[in-house]
Motif scaffolding. Structure first.
Motif, PDB file in Angstrom:
ATOM      1  N   GLN A 221       0.835  -1.195   0.000  1.00 18.29           N
ATOM      2  CA  GLN A 221       0.000   0.000   0.000  1.00 18.29           C
ATOM      3  C   GLN A 221       0.873   1.250   0.000  1.00 18.29           C
ATOM      4  OE1 GLN A 221      -2.406  -0.147   3.531  1.00 18.29           O
ATOM      5  NE2 GLN A 221      -0.681   0.071   4.923  1.00 18.29           N
ATOM      6  N   SER A 223       0.390   5.482   0.923  1.00 22.71           N
ATOM      7  CA  SER A 223      -0.506   6.500   1.476  1.00 22.71           C
ATOM      8  C   SER A 223      -0.640   7.673   0.510  1.00 22.71           C
ATOM      9  CB  SER A 223       0.035   7.005   2.814  1.00 22.71           C
ATOM     10  OG  SER A 223       1.250   7.719   2.620  1.00 22.71           O
ATOM     11  N   ALA A 224      -1.672   8.493   0.755  1.00 24.47           N
ATOM     12  CA  ALA A 224      -1.885   9.677  -0.073  1.00 24.47           C
ATOM     13  C   ALA A 224      -0.693  10.622   0.015  1.00 24.47           C
ATOM     14  CB  ALA A 224      -3.170  10.381   0.361  1.00 24.47           C
ATOM     15  N   GLU A 225      -0.111  10.734   1.207  1.00 20.97           N
ATOM     16  CA  GLU A 225       1.055  11.600   1.385  1.00 20.97           C
ATOM     17  C   GLU A 225       2.245  11.084   0.588  1.00 20.97           C
ATOM     18  OE1 GLU A 225      -0.789  10.351   3.773  1.00 20.97           O
ATOM     19  OE2 GLU A 225      -1.832  12.144   4.494  1.00 20.97           O
ATOM     20  N   GLN A 226       2.424   9.764   0.569  1.00 16.31           N
ATOM     21  CA  GLN A 226       3.531   9.188  -0.197  1.00 16.31           C
ATOM     22  C   GLN A 226       3.338   9.386  -1.697  1.00 16.31           C
ATOM     23  OE1 GLN A 226       3.253   5.233   1.542  1.00 16.31           O
ATOM     24  NE2 GLN A 226       5.258   5.478   2.532  1.00 16.31           N
ATOM     25  N   THR A 323       0.836  -2.440  -5.380  1.00 14.96           N
ATOM     26  CA  THR A 323       0.053  -1.217  -5.540  1.00 14.96           C
ATOM     27  C   THR A 323       0.200  -0.734  -6.972  1.00 14.96           C
ATOM     28  OG1 THR A 323       0.366  -0.559  -3.236  1.00 14.96           O
ATOM     29  CG2 THR A 323      -0.289   1.153  -4.788  1.00 14.96           C
TER      30      THR A 323
END
Length: 529
Positions: A221, A223-226, A323
């Motif tokens: 996965q 994250s949105a920040e990544q 992902t």
């Protein structure tokens, strides 16, 4: 015939991706036929792909008796099929002495373009087409095969023109993928398990992948920040104007073997080098993005990361433990942005609010729509009961006032037609009518898809109209069974249902009169008053 083992072992576009056209000679022209297109997704390590299966297959047609053998020495020879045997309506396989076109492989779609016939000095083009379109390019039996929409005579001189807009788009997307994969490795330690460059063809991709480069990263996965960090770093690398150059190495040359060993230790080298026996033509081609990424690759690329212009992450999802990140680069990203801005301006005008409130306004509209739908459903049910009770009272009971059109009726049967109604409404009408009048034994209820009060098409048999008719025969089960079958036949369709209900649909309002007549015959046959 030139193949991929001559010279450097690379096709021309792999040596120079910016060659848009050249003159060449037709060596062979054979019939071909389309076969189911294969997927262009490939397994790879950080961008290193393998050739895919051909998208077109030969016809397997046997050679005519006495036909000469195909040329194998690179010179134009007599073709085993004459142009009279190659219908222009069929696809053809054309082999050229040289070509700048890229064959579909390694996750990148093939080039397309045109072959323009160049007549001999002072001679007309003859019976061959002046221009044929190249629909696909692939490796076939060690040579580049061009699938065209028309035949060409062997020995014909042609100008090969690459669809440059398509080629440059692929160059931007592919180089952008290399940069993104390198950044994902640097920031997340994520390798690229596979990637796919989706063509701008909505008929081929109807999912969210349309127009995107899909990159499968080996992390469960992100994250949105990544994702934002990946996008920002990738665009910083594009702005760094890093050179993008091909490296061609020969494992049979000592100096190249030494270079390959040093590459394995280079921190920007990613993926794995294939064994020498797996290298097509004996030469290994790598793409070197200056101080960022070195990767084995056979695709076409721009000369500098600056030519990619920009990279935009448009989505991510989990897939088989990895992902999948979807990105757009260059012209595709700018085109998508232009479309978004155009739609945003249209929504701003329609919603009469600034873009920051679009989501809020759409939520309000959806809520109103749900509530309005519930209210309309309740009102429709109330109206259906009213129409059914009015129908039970006969022609003088208010059927016309209720919005119905009683066509015919008797003491124990009735017919009603309504505009803009559906089967649920008709079923409620039938239930209310049969409950209100115990003497009713058989009903024919019909509805059409037009708006109330609209002008209906001609009811004359044979008149062309696309009005959808819904019908319901209701009443005593033994009567419904026989009458329903007659009505369905008159409508030219089929129907069915449970005891006491026979329902179906048909197209064409002109069929209604025949269905009514069939119902009347069933009424007479049953001896109903």
């Amino acid at each position: 015939m030139q193949d991929d083992t001559t010279g450097t072992g690379l096709c021309l576009c792999q040596q120079d991706s910016y060659v848009r056209s050249l003159k060449s000679t037709v060596l062979r022209c054979l019939p071909a036929e389309p076969s189911p297109s294969s997927s262009v997704a490939v397994a790879q390590g950080s961008g290193k792909g393998k050739p895919i299966a051909n998208s077109f297959a030969g016809t397997g047609r046997s050679k005519p008796a006495g036909a000469p053998a195909a040329a194998t020495d690179g010179a134009a020879s007599a073709d085993p099929y004459s142009l009279s045997e190659l219908s222009s309506s069929l696809l053809c396989e054309v082999y050229l002495a040289d070509t700048p076109m890229f064959p579909e492989s390694g996750g990148q779609p093939c080039d397309q373009g045109q072959l323009l016939v160049i007549p001999a000095d002072g001679q007309p083009a003859g019976s061959t087409a002046a221009v044929v379109n190249v629909l696909a390019v692939m490796w076939k039996e060690g040579a580049l095969c061009h699938v065209t929409d028309g035949p060409l005579e062997p020995g014909t001189t042609v100008e090969v023109r690459v669809d440059w807009q398509r080629r440059y788009d692929h160059m931007q997307q592919h180089t952008g993928q290399h940069v993104f994969s390198a950044v994902a490795d640097l920031l997340l330690g994520a390798d690229t398990a596979s990637w796919e460059l989706h063509p701008l063809d909505p008929e081929m991709h109807r999912s969210g992948d349309y127009g995107c480069v899909a990159v499968d990263l080996t992390v469960p996965q992100i994250s949105a920040e990544q994702l934002l960090e990946l996008e920002a770093r990738a665009n910083a690398e594009l702005r760094a104007l890093r050179s993008v150059t091909p490296l061609v190495l020969d494992p049979r040359v000592a100096a190249d073997v030494e270079r390959m060993e040093s590459l394995r230790a280079d921190p920007v080298f990613r993926g794995q080098l294939p064994p020498p026996e797996k290298i097509k033509g004996g030469k290994l081609r790598l793409i070197n993005v200056e101080r960022l990424d070195i990767n084995a690759c056979g695709g076409t690329h721009v000369r500098s990361t600056g030519e990619v212009q920009l990279l935009k992450v448009v989505g991510a999802e989990r897939t088989r433990g990895h992902t999948r990140v979807r990105v757009m680069c260059g012209g595709r990203a700018l085109m998508a942005l232009g479309g978004c801005l155009t739609r945003e301006a249209a929504l701003t005008a329609k919603l009469t609010c600034p873009p920051v409130r679009h989501e809020e306004m759409v939520d309000l509209l959806l809520r109103d729509r749900r509530e309005g739908s519930k209210a309309r459903k309740l009102l429709s049910a109330e109206l259906a009961v009213h129409v059914g009770r009015a129908l039970a009272q006969g022609p003088d009971g208010g059927g016309l006032a209720a919005g119905g059109v009683p066509l015919q009726s008797g003491q124990s049967w009735a017919i009603l037609h309504r505009q803009s109604s559906d089967l649920d409404f008709l079923s409620l009408v039938a239930t209310a009518a049969l409950e209100a009048a115990s003497g009713l034994q058989l009903l024919l209820l019909t509805a059409d898809s037009t708006e109330p009060g609209s002008v209906l098409p001609s009811k004359r048999a044979g008149a062309e109209d696309g009005v959808e008719i819904t019908f319901l025969v209701a009443g005593r089960p033994e009567l419904v069974k026989s009458a329903g079958a007659r009505v369905a036949e008159a409508f030219g369709g089929r129907g069915g249902g449970r005891p006491g209900r026979f329902q179906g649909k048909a197209i064409g309002l002109f069929r209604l009169s025949a269905a009514v007549q069939a119902f009347r015959e069933a009424v007479l046959a049953a001896g109903l008053a």
